[in-house]
Enzyme design. Structure first.
Site, mmCIF file in Angstrom:
data_model
loop_
_atom_site.group_PDB
_atom_site.id
_atom_site.type_symbol
_atom_site.label_atom_id
_atom_site.label_comp_id
_atom_site.label_asym_id
_atom_site.label_seq_id
_atom_site.Cartn_x
_atom_site.Cartn_y
_atom_site.Cartn_z
ATOM 1 C CB SER A 142 -0.883 0.006 1.258
ATOM 2 O OG SER A 142 -1.430 1.289 1.503
ATOM 3 C CE1 TYR A 155 -3.304 -2.013 5.389
ATOM 4 C CE2 TYR A 155 -2.691 0.309 5.215
ATOM 5 C CZ TYR A 155 -3.119 -0.874 4.627
ATOM 6 O OH TYR A 155 -3.349 -0.910 3.266
#
Length: 278
Positions: A142, A155
């Site tokens: 990401s 995350y």
């Protein structure tokens, strides 16, 4: 659509919805046979049924090594090989008011799925590929693993780990003709964002996601919205023979977000010209 993956067998984890589903459908459209792994058995079964004999679904939680092993073995048993492994499954961390309020309660779960799941999926696939002429491993990170920022720290850390692991695995597995690359999507509308706000009320979640999406649009140089299909196109390139000289690459699919902040110019009229530096 085409035959870029004709004769190839692919595994896509987290393939029942969102970006994973778009990748599954793109691979199938290009002639691949695909084994779909996901914890969502209802959606996964329905998706495989849409495509008949070329798609197989197996309920898979990538946090469980035995289940991920079974997924890779299913591809080899069902279709006779494995040429493309797409480690797409992932989860977000819980959004807190700030890092000082983060109890890190979800750390182990996020790391098991986002990091260990990718590492194990890569190793399982590469063991087969190394003995069978090579292949392509595609890991999903990401832009949160590239750009520093506040919020969902676990995350962000997990996605940064995927990037470093991908580069390291690419170096080691190149000897075996196994290419390992990484996609880093950003600003792609999927239900994934809302999952970080699961502790909020429905009204709070709606306000949160709307505000985050607005900020993403403001920061993104390209004004068009990204889609799961944009990510699937990049995955197709890395899966196909067109990328046989590409490994260890981290490819952001983010409308230019990681390149820098957007420059928004007012529309010019009456022959106005922009001032220097505008």
């Amino acid at each position: 659509m085409g035959d870029d993956l004709s004769g190839k067998v692919a595994v896509v984890t987290g393939g029942a919805s969102g970006i994973g589903r778009a990748i599954v459908e793109r691979f199938l459209a290009e002639g691949a046979r695909v084994v779909i792994g996901d914890v969502d058995a209802e959606r996964g079964t329905a998706l495989a049924a849409e495509y008949g004999a070329d798609a197989v679904f197996l309920r898979t939680d990538v946090a469980e090594p035995d289940q991920l092993t079974a997924l890779v073995e299913r591809a080899i048993d069902a279709f006779g090989g494995l040429h493309v492994m797409c480690n797409n499954a992932g989860v977000s961390g819980t959004m807190h008011r700030g890092f000082l309020h983060d109890d890190l309660a979800d750390f182990d779960r996020v790391m098991r799925i986002n990091v260990r799941g990718v590492m194990l999926g890569t190793r399982l696939a590469a063991r087969h590929m190394a003995d069978n002429g090579g292949g392509s491993v595609i890991n999903l990170s990401s832009i949160g693993g590239i750009q520093a920022g506040g919020g969902v720290m676990t995350y962000r850390a997990s996605k940064a780990a995927v990037i470093q692991f991908t580069k390291s695995a690419a170096i080691e597995l190149a000897y075996h003709e196994v290419r390992v690359n990484c996609l880093a999507p950003g600003n792609i509308p999927t239900p994934f964002l809302a999952s970080s706000a699961s502790a909020m009320s429905e009204e709070q979640m709606a306000r949160y996601t709307t505000a985050v999406r607005a900020k993403m649009r403001e920061d993104r140089p390209l004004q068009r919205e990204g889609t799961p299909e944009d990510v699937a196109e990049a995955a197709l390139y890395l899966a196909s023979e067109r990328s046989v000289y590409v490994t260890g690459t981290i490819l952001p699919i983010d409308g230019g977000t990681t390149a820098g902040m957007a420059i928004r110019r007012k529309s010019r009229s009456n022959g106005d010209t922009p001032k220097s530096g505008s």
